[in-house]
Design a protein around this motif. Structure first.
Motif, PDB file in Angstrom:
ATOM      1  N   SER A  36       0.818  -1.217   0.000  1.00  0.00           N
ATOM      2  CA  SER A  36       0.000   0.000   0.000  1.00  0.00           C
ATOM      3  C   SER A  36       0.850   1.265   0.000  1.00  0.00           C
ATOM      4  CB  SER A  36      -0.954   0.011   1.194  1.00  0.00           C
ATOM      5  OG  SER A  36      -0.252   0.147   2.419  1.00  0.00           O
ATOM      6  N   VAL A  79      -3.281   5.170   6.080  1.00  0.00           N
ATOM      7  CA  VAL A  79      -3.802   4.276   5.046  1.00  0.00           C
ATOM      8  C   VAL A  79      -4.425   3.078   5.745  1.00  0.00           C
ATOM      9  CG1 VAL A  79      -3.209   2.785   3.113  1.00  0.00           C
ATOM     10  CG2 VAL A  79      -2.093   5.018   3.353  1.00  0.00           C
ATOM     11  N   ALA A 100      -9.853   9.345  -0.025  1.00  0.00           N
ATOM     12  CA  ALA A 100      -9.793   8.777  -1.378  1.00  0.00           C
ATOM     13  C   ALA A 100      -9.556   7.277  -1.321  1.00  0.00           C
ATOM     14  CB  ALA A 100      -8.669   9.434  -2.182  1.00  0.00           C
ATOM     15  N   ILE A 102      -7.223   4.517  -2.763  1.00  0.00           N
ATOM     16  CA  ILE A 102      -5.888   4.592  -3.353  1.00  0.00           C
ATOM     17  C   ILE A 102      -5.419   3.255  -3.945  1.00  0.00           C
ATOM     18  CG2 ILE A 102      -5.130   6.596  -2.038  1.00  0.00           C
ATOM     19  CD1 ILE A 102      -3.708   4.682  -0.118  1.00  0.00           C
ATOM     20  N   SER A 103      -6.160   2.181  -3.719  1.00  0.00           N
ATOM     21  CA  SER A 103      -5.889   0.945  -4.467  1.00  0.00           C
ATOM     22  C   SER A 103      -7.164   0.121  -4.521  1.00  0.00           C
ATOM     23  CB  SER A 103      -4.743   0.133  -3.852  1.00  0.00           C
ATOM     24  OG  SER A 103      -5.111  -0.446  -2.618  1.00  0.00           O
ATOM     25  N   LEU A 213      -7.258   6.250   1.849  1.00  0.00           N
ATOM     26  CA  LEU A 213      -6.489   7.267   2.573  1.00  0.00           C
ATOM     27  C   LEU A 213      -7.456   8.002   3.488  1.00  0.00           C
ATOM     28  CD1 LEU A 213      -3.783   8.826   2.903  1.00  0.00           C
ATOM     29  CD2 LEU A 213      -4.573  10.334   1.061  1.00  0.00           C
ATOM     30  N   LEU A 233      -3.118  15.646  -1.187  1.00  0.00           N
ATOM     31  CA  LEU A 233      -3.972  14.885  -2.099  1.00  0.00           C
ATOM     32  C   LEU A 233      -3.582  15.130  -3.551  1.00  0.00           C
ATOM     33  CD1 LEU A 233      -7.486  15.330  -0.435  1.00  0.00           C
ATOM     34  CD2 LEU A 233      -6.014  13.313  -0.402  1.00  0.00           C
ATOM     35  N   TYR A 236      -0.333  13.331  -4.135  1.00  0.00           N
ATOM     36  CA  TYR A 236      -0.525  11.883  -4.100  1.00  0.00           C
ATOM     37  C   TYR A 236      -1.127  11.393  -5.420  1.00  0.00           C
ATOM     38  CZ  TYR A 236      -1.070   7.284  -2.050  1.00  0.00           C
ATOM     39  OH  TYR A 236      -0.939   5.942  -1.801  1.00  0.00           O
ATOM     40  N   GLU A 237      -2.071  12.141  -5.955  1.00  0.00           N
ATOM     41  CA  GLU A 237      -2.657  11.764  -7.250  1.00  0.00           C
ATOM     42  C   GLU A 237      -1.575  11.730  -8.325  1.00  0.00           C
ATOM     43  OE1 GLU A 237      -6.464  12.927 -10.088  1.00  0.00           O
ATOM     44  OE2 GLU A 237      -5.771  14.357  -8.562  1.00  0.00           O
ATOM     45  N   VAL A 240       0.562   8.561  -7.863  1.00  0.00           N
ATOM     46  CA  VAL A 240      -0.072   7.335  -8.362  1.00  0.00           C
ATOM     47  C   VAL A 240       0.115   7.225  -9.878  1.00  0.00           C
ATOM     48  CG1 VAL A 240      -2.281   6.184  -8.732  1.00  0.00           C
ATOM     49  CG2 VAL A 240      -1.749   7.142  -6.494  1.00  0.00           C
ATOM     50  N   TYR A 275      -3.267   0.536  -8.513  1.00  0.00           N
ATOM     51  CA  TYR A 275      -3.156   1.793  -7.771  1.00  0.00           C
ATOM     52  C   TYR A 275      -3.971   2.864  -8.476  1.00  0.00           C
ATOM     53  CZ  TYR A 275       0.489  -0.662  -5.302  1.00  0.00           C
ATOM     54  OH  TYR A 275       1.172  -1.589  -4.556  1.00  0.00           O
ATOM     55  N   PHE A 277      -6.430   6.754  -7.769  1.00  0.00           N
ATOM     56  CA  PHE A 277      -6.744   7.874  -6.885  1.00  0.00           C
ATOM     57  C   PHE A 277      -8.165   8.318  -7.218  1.00  0.00           C
ATOM     58  CE2 PHE A 277      -7.129  12.214  -5.469  1.00  0.00           C
ATOM     59  CZ  PHE A 277      -6.533  12.168  -4.218  1.00  0.00           C
TER      60      PHE A 277
END
Length: 316
Positions: A36, A79, A100, A102-103, A213, A233, A236-237, A240, A275, A277
């Motif tokens: 993760s 997470v 969000a 995230i996977s 998340l 965020l 992070y997007e 990914v 993965y 977002f």
């Protein structure tokens, strides 16, 4: 482990409201060692680009160690599996917010049985499954029920990291595992005839979330910390997207920042890691579809009820 997790959770809930939240000058993100955390390797490598606050990562070996710090405000972000997030939300009376997905579904049924044809081949067989009470179990039980497959014995006696080796060595014949354990088994078990029998996500019209998340609610109530969360965020997007497009380079960063996987295994697992977002405001239906499976099998696994709209961050 499961009992310790909830004992830690109960202790934290007794002290949560007396704790001070982190100052807006820093944003602390909790990561779980393992698959993760793979997209987060990009963030760790480029954290100097973060402008809203000083970005600090804390890496945990399990959710039972991460959650107490989240609930006490010692970290802002964490997470979690969706069912764990829902249970914490219910028990803490809404103290966390989901930001969000995230996977998504990356769970496989693997076998070394040359005669495996379809799920009916599992009747009167033992399948070793990753994590009692976790998403792989409930997803697999749901599929067996929907396909009217009976008399399958699920065994949880082998720790997750040892499942791949048990199949490769022939100790077990069927295992249900998420990534990267699936990639490990398939890579090391070629000569032993290990193969992917089923991708469990194929049994759903849309893929199901595996990790989300989440954020301590107080971090979103502080205007300055809230802005830092929004920037996190956004980055992070980006992370990914980069990870999915650059698995080899991402694998190198995962090993460099000691996130629990070596570079080659991390890189090989990324294409199957799903993965994503998906902001929470667009993800509610997906999350509720998964949580409904838990409600059907064991309502207490999510705290007894589906979270309401306050569980989902609206982006404002």
């Amino acid at each position: 482990m499961k009992r310790a997790f909830f004992l830690s959770l109960s202790f934290c809930l007794l002290t949560i409201f007396s704790q001070n939240i982190l100052s807006a000058q820093s944003l602390k993100a909790g990561l779980l060692n393992g698959p993760s955390a793979i997209p987060a390797a990009y963030l760790i490598e480029h954290k100097s680009e973060f402008k809203s606050a000083e970005l600090d990562f804390q890496i945990f070996s399990g959710a039972d160690l991460e959650l107490p710090k989240l609930l006490k405000g010692e970290i802002d972000l964490a997470v979690l599996p969706p069912n764990a997030a829902a249970k914490v939300w219910n028990i803490s009376k809404g103290n966390i917010v989901t930001l969000a997905i995230i996977s998504e579904g990356n769970i496989s049924l693997l076998t070394n049985d040359k005669n495996y044809r379809d799920l009916k081949s599992l009747e009167r067989k033992t399948v070793y499954c990753a994590g009692r009470g976790a998403t792989p179990e409930y997803i697999f039980r749901h599929i067996l029920s929907e396909q009217k497959i009976e008399n399958v014995n699920l065994d949880f006696s082998i720790p997750n990291p040892e499942l791949a080796g048990s199949l490769v060595s022939g100790k077990t014949q069927y295992i249900v595992v998420p990534e990267p354990f699936s990639t490990v088994a398939l890579t090391k078990g070629k000569e032993a005839g290990v193969k992917k029998a089923e991708d469990l996500s194929d049994y759903f019209t849309e893929n199901f979330p595996i990790t989300v998340l989440v954020c301590n609610k107080k971090s979103l109530e502080n205007p300055e910390t809230k802005n830092a969360v929004k920037e996190y965020l956004s980055i992070y997007e980006k992370a990914v997207k980069w990870t999915n497009e650059n698995p080899k380079e991402a694998g190198v960063l995962v090993e460099k920042h000691t996130l629990g996987l070596n570079a080659s295994i991390a890189a090989a697992s990324i294409p199957n890691g799903h993965y994503v977002f998906i902001p929470a405001k667009y993800a509610r239906e997906k999350i509720e579809n998964l949580l409904s499976l838990f409600m059907k099998e064991n309502p207490e696994a999510i705290g007894g009820k589906l979270p309401d709209e306050t569980f989902y961050y609206n982006g404002k």
